[in-house]
Write a protein that holds these residues in place. Structure first.
Motif, PDB file in Angstrom:
ATOM      1  N   ARG A   1       0.845  -1.217   0.000  1.00 39.34           N
ATOM      2  CA  ARG A   1       0.000   0.000   0.000  1.00 39.34           C
ATOM      3  C   ARG A   1       0.869   1.252   0.000  1.00 39.34           C
ATOM      4  NH1 ARG A   1      -4.726  -2.662   2.704  1.00 39.34           N
ATOM      5  NH2 ARG A   1      -4.989  -4.112   0.976  1.00 39.34           N
ATOM      6  N   LEU A   2       1.936   1.208   0.833  1.00 35.47           N
ATOM      7  CA  LEU A   2       2.827   2.366   0.917  1.00 35.47           C
ATOM      8  C   LEU A   2       3.403   2.695  -0.462  1.00 35.47           C
ATOM      9  CD1 LEU A   2       4.030   4.283   3.102  1.00 35.47           C
ATOM     10  CD2 LEU A   2       6.047   2.809   3.129  1.00 35.47           C
ATOM     11  N   CYS A   3       3.612   1.644  -1.276  1.00 35.23           N
ATOM     12  CA  CYS A   3       4.143   1.850  -2.631  1.00 35.23           C
ATOM     13  C   CYS A   3       3.035   2.158  -3.635  1.00 35.23           C
ATOM     14  CB  CYS A   3       4.909   0.615  -3.094  1.00 35.23           C
ATOM     15  SG  CYS A   3       6.435   0.339  -2.191  1.00 35.23           S
ATOM     16  N   GLY A   4       1.808   2.304  -3.139  1.00 39.19           N
ATOM     17  CA  GLY A   4       0.715   2.667  -4.036  1.00 39.19           C
ATOM     18  C   GLY A   4       0.180   1.519  -4.865  1.00 39.19           C
ATOM     19  N   TYR A   5       0.460   0.288  -4.470  1.00 33.47           N
ATOM     20  CA  TYR A   5      -0.004  -0.865  -5.255  1.00 33.47           C
ATOM     21  C   TYR A   5      -1.523  -0.977  -5.218  1.00 33.47           C
ATOM     22  CZ  TYR A   5      -0.691  -5.731  -6.682  1.00 33.47           C
ATOM     23  OH  TYR A   5      -1.103  -6.871  -7.322  1.00 33.47           O
ATOM     24  N   ARG A   6      -2.132  -1.230  -6.360  1.00 31.21           N
ATOM     25  CA  ARG A   6      -3.583  -1.370  -6.437  1.00 31.21           C
ATOM     26  C   ARG A   6      -3.974  -2.616  -7.240  1.00 31.21           C
ATOM     27  NH1 ARG A   6      -3.162   1.783  -3.270  1.00 31.21           N
ATOM     28  NH2 ARG A   6      -3.906   3.921  -2.996  1.00 31.21           N
ATOM     29  N   GLY A   7      -3.034  -3.555  -7.412  1.00 33.94           N
ATOM     30  CA  GLY A   7      -3.273  -4.692  -8.310  1.00 33.94           C
ATOM     31  C   GLY A   7      -4.196  -5.763  -7.758  1.00 33.94           C
ATOM     32  N   GLY A   8      -4.398  -5.763  -6.436  1.00 36.26           N
ATOM     33  CA  GLY A   8      -5.351  -6.720  -5.868  1.00 36.26           C
ATOM     34  C   GLY A   8      -4.783  -8.092  -5.536  1.00 36.26           C
ATOM     35  N   TYR A   9      -3.489  -8.302  -5.785  1.00 32.86           N
ATOM     36  CA  TYR A   9      -2.933  -9.639  -5.512  1.00 32.86           C
ATOM     37  C   TYR A   9      -2.176  -9.676  -4.185  1.00 32.86           C
ATOM     38  CZ  TYR A   9      -0.889 -14.215  -6.661  1.00 32.86           C
ATOM     39  OH  TYR A   9      -0.535 -15.543  -6.648  1.00 32.86           O
ATOM     40  N   GLU A  10      -2.107  -8.521  -3.478  1.00 33.89           N
ATOM     41  CA  GLU A  10      -1.218  -8.455  -2.325  1.00 33.89           C
ATOM     42  C   GLU A  10      -1.629  -9.373  -1.173  1.00 33.89           C
ATOM     43  OE1 GLU A  10      -3.367  -6.265  -3.189  1.00 33.89           O
ATOM     44  OE2 GLU A  10      -4.187  -5.122  -1.513  1.00 33.89           O
ATOM     45  N   THR A  11      -2.922  -9.539  -0.948  1.00 32.97           N
ATOM     46  CA  THR A  11      -3.349 -10.357   0.193  1.00 32.97           C
ATOM     47  C   THR A  11      -3.036 -11.832  -0.062  1.00 32.97           C
ATOM     48  OG1 THR A  11      -5.099  -8.775   0.667  1.00 32.97           O
ATOM     49  CG2 THR A  11      -5.271 -10.925   1.715  1.00 32.97           C
ATOM     50  N   THR A  12      -3.417 -12.310  -1.245  1.00 39.90           N
ATOM     51  CA  THR A  12      -3.074 -13.686  -1.616  1.00 39.90           C
ATOM     52  C   THR A  12      -1.569 -13.877  -1.507  1.00 39.90           C
ATOM     53  OG1 THR A  12      -4.908 -13.817  -3.155  1.00 39.90           O
ATOM     54  CG2 THR A  12      -3.108 -15.374  -3.502  1.00 39.90           C
ATOM     55  N   PHE A  13      -0.859 -12.940  -2.088  1.00 44.39           N
ATOM     56  CA  PHE A  13       0.587 -13.070  -2.121  1.00 44.39           C
ATOM     57  C   PHE A  13       1.191 -13.088  -0.722  1.00 44.39           C
ATOM     58  CE2 PHE A  13       4.940 -12.132  -2.878  1.00 44.39           C
ATOM     59  CZ  PHE A  13       5.188 -12.844  -4.032  1.00 44.39           C
ATOM     60  N   SER A  14       0.617 -12.298   0.167  1.00 47.94           N
ATOM     61  CA  SER A  14       1.204 -12.157   1.512  1.00 47.94           C
ATOM     62  C   SER A  14       1.203 -13.472   2.287  1.00 47.94           C
ATOM     63  CB  SER A  14       0.446 -11.087   2.307  1.00 47.94           C
ATOM     64  OG  SER A  14      -0.800 -11.596   2.769  1.00 47.94           O
ATOM     65  N   THR A  15       0.292 -14.378   1.920  1.00 50.06           N
ATOM     66  CA  THR A  15       0.206 -15.645   2.672  1.00 50.06           C
ATOM     67  C   THR A  15       1.503 -16.440   2.584  1.00 50.06           C
ATOM     68  OG1 THR A  15      -0.720 -16.867   0.787  1.00 50.06           O
ATOM     69  CG2 THR A  15      -2.281 -15.846   2.309  1.00 50.06           C
ATOM     70  N   ILE A  16       2.272 -16.246   1.505  1.00 50.86           N
ATOM     71  CA  ILE A  16       3.483 -17.069   1.371  1.00 50.86           C
ATOM     72  C   ILE A  16       4.441 -16.821   2.528  1.00 50.86           C
ATOM     73  CG2 ILE A  16       3.229 -16.948  -1.144  1.00 50.86           C
ATOM     74  CD1 ILE A  16       5.865 -15.536  -1.286  1.00 50.86           C
ATOM     75  N   PHE A  17       4.406 -15.598   3.080  1.00 50.37           N
ATOM     76  CA  PHE A  17       5.346 -15.329   4.178  1.00 50.37           C
ATOM     77  C   PHE A  17       4.884 -15.990   5.480  1.00 50.37           C
ATOM     78  CE2 PHE A  17       5.953 -12.179   0.921  1.00 50.37           C
ATOM     79  CZ  PHE A  17       7.299 -12.379   0.668  1.00 50.37           C
ATOM     80  N   GLU A  18       3.584 -16.179   5.608  1.00 51.17           N
ATOM     81  CA  GLU A  18       3.090 -16.922   6.766  1.00 51.17           C
ATOM     82  C   GLU A  18       3.364 -18.429   6.567  1.00 51.17           C
ATOM     83  OE1 GLU A  18       2.006 -15.166   9.282  1.00 51.17           O
ATOM     84  OE2 GLU A  18       1.404 -16.796  10.631  1.00 51.17           O
TER      85      GLU A  18
END
Lengths: 328, 328
Positions: free
Chosen positions: B61-78
């Motif tokens: 978000r801080l980088c202004g991303y609006r692509g919609g894949y960030e939440t799915t993508f974030s799971t890999i770190f968990e």
């Protein structure tokens, strides 16, 4: 052609490739942590066949690749393979591997688990350096399917009701997807047309199935000197394979009871095991499996029809034949 | 500000993100094999803080991303985090995790090892779907460094001569590289300029170091109810951390002998452990570690100067402060 003759013919053609692969496997290992290198090396340099990297290198040649990254790249398939062997042996308590004590009998199991993790991570780093997203997708998919196959196998361990379909799914995940992946990425690395990728993917898939079926047969047909592990090891680990699944389904009630009795007592003697093997023969378990493997070999070879005849194509055909007649 | 107030302020701002992350962690798990889901779920749904995916989402978000894949993508770190916890607990024989029995005390260790493998493979598949080669490179590199750190830690287990530099290398590999990776890929996903990637990478790196130092402190300052595991667990597992390393280096000969005696007998009583903790205080081990962690928090916050002031930037600053004052 005899096993020895076929092996000699293949080796004569690929000795340069094998020497280069051997060197790359050592060079690319370079971990910063000595222990991982030691443990990985114990397994990696115990005379593996290097079949997976060899397939990758040969398939890349078949696609006309000249980029020079194929040998380095091919090591990832040996590393992934070695990682699963290390984890498998910890999981199954396997005692011998390639004629040596399994790694977890020399080092603490935790160190062996971590070395497997390291090899997998190393493989992914090397894959990333190829600079092709599609290749990484294939490799990620391979590792995901492999772990699912391993979990399924573990879950169904010792289960006498394992079906033929489940068996096929397990060997596809644990063996064929890696063969398929190795052959498929070679086409991607070479920027070959989609048809070539599909043909090589099919070749690897069917070869992998044949290879695993042949491997499962060896457990009932060869002695420990040839295997580098104890015969009947699969059964002792609770792994039902096609020879047993097929025979169990066809055995008389009495013979089925005998077989089940042996399977449920994994400390069986050599004599008891010999009795089981003769029942597998009586109920066509051995020959049926061999026929199935032969069919997969034919399918693998037929996939290569996509490519014009060449020296490399002949070697790949020979390797498919060898998968079936090998005795170790 | 008190821990509770700061926590409340952060949570008020990110509850939507956390709910979405929670849902994605469950949705993306979808293995074909039920057992893996069960084992993974036991750990994944035991109230983790979701700090790594949250950082990734906030940084994107801080980088202004609006692509919609960030939440799915974030799971890999968990998933990567959970995979290492599963393998760690098998490796260390840890008994409690997030207040529950460790997975290997409920399921067979082999199944737990394979579930860790599965989570890692799943993470890579999700990463591949982002369609950016550079992201996969970062993720592959993270997993490679993490396993090397784990091996180093295992190798130096119980070693009283562990140096401060080795400790820093271990916590960098086992914690900071994953934080750094989560923050860095968010910039890549957002196609942010290289400066943003570097700034976020530094933020994650320093935050990860602070987070791990604070974690290592908790083992000496909090009780088991707050920790969800036994106090002194690190020492019982032979893990020397900064509070001990610093105190050992400064202790009188006699006190050093006392401390070594306790460390070498990992079955110490609560009283004995309290004696050790008072020695850690006497030789500045506790306060020194807190000061070091505070310095890393300052560095993390300073890295955010690259970005103009904003709501999201404030939350990231708050999270850095929280890393230090958290009590669990």
């Amino acid at each position: 052609m005899s096993e020895a003759d076929l092996k000699r013919r293949i080796l004569a053609e690929v000795q340069g490739e094998l020497a280069a692969i051997e060197q790359a496997i050592e060079a690319n290992l370079a971990p910063h942590v000595e222990l991982a290198r030691e443990i990985a090396g114990h397994l990696l340099f115990a005379g593996g066949k290097r079949l997976r990297p060899l397939l990758m290198v040969l398939c890349s040649r078949l696609c006309g690749y000249r980029g020079g990254y194929e040998t380095t790249f091919s090591t990832i398939f040996e590393y992934i393979h070695a990682a699963t062997l290390l984890h498998d042996d910890v999981i199954d308590g396997g005692r011998l591997r390639r004629g040596r004590p399994a790694a977890h009998r020399i080092w603490d199991p935790p160190a062996v688990v971590l070395t497997g993790d390291f090899l997998l991570a190393r493989a992914l780093s090397i894959a990333a350096r190829a600079g092709r997203l599609r290749i990484l997708e294939v490799v990620a998919n391979v590792t995901e399917e492999m772990t699912q196959g391993e979990i399924l196998q573990l879950q169904r361990k010792g289960d006498l009701d394992l079906t033929r379909d489940e068996y096929l799914r397990i060997i596809r995940c644990k063996t064929a997807v890696l063969f398929e992946g190795a052959c498929r990425v070679s086409a991607l690395l070479a920027d070959a047309p989609a048809g070539a990728e599909e043909a090589l993917g099919r070749y690897g898939h069917h070869l992998g199935l044949a290879f695993q079926m042949a491997d499962d047969l060896l457990d009932y047909t060869e002695d420990s000197a040839a295997l580098g592990k104890l015969p009947g090891a699969d059964l002792r680990e609770g792994k039902l394979t096609l020879p047993v699944i097929h025979a169990l389904a066809r055995a008389s009630e009495a013979d089925r009871r005998t077989m089940v009795g042996i399977i449920e007592q994994p400390d069986f003697s050599a004599e008891t095991f010999a009795g089981l093997v003769s029942l597998l023969h009586r109920y066509d378990g051995i020959d049926h499996t061999r026929r199935q493997a032969a069919m997969e070999v034919s399918r693998a070879k037929a996939s290569l029809d996509f490519f014009p005849a060449s020296k490399i194509r002949s070697i790949l055909m020979d390797i498919a034949d060898y998968a079936l007649i090998r005795k170790s």
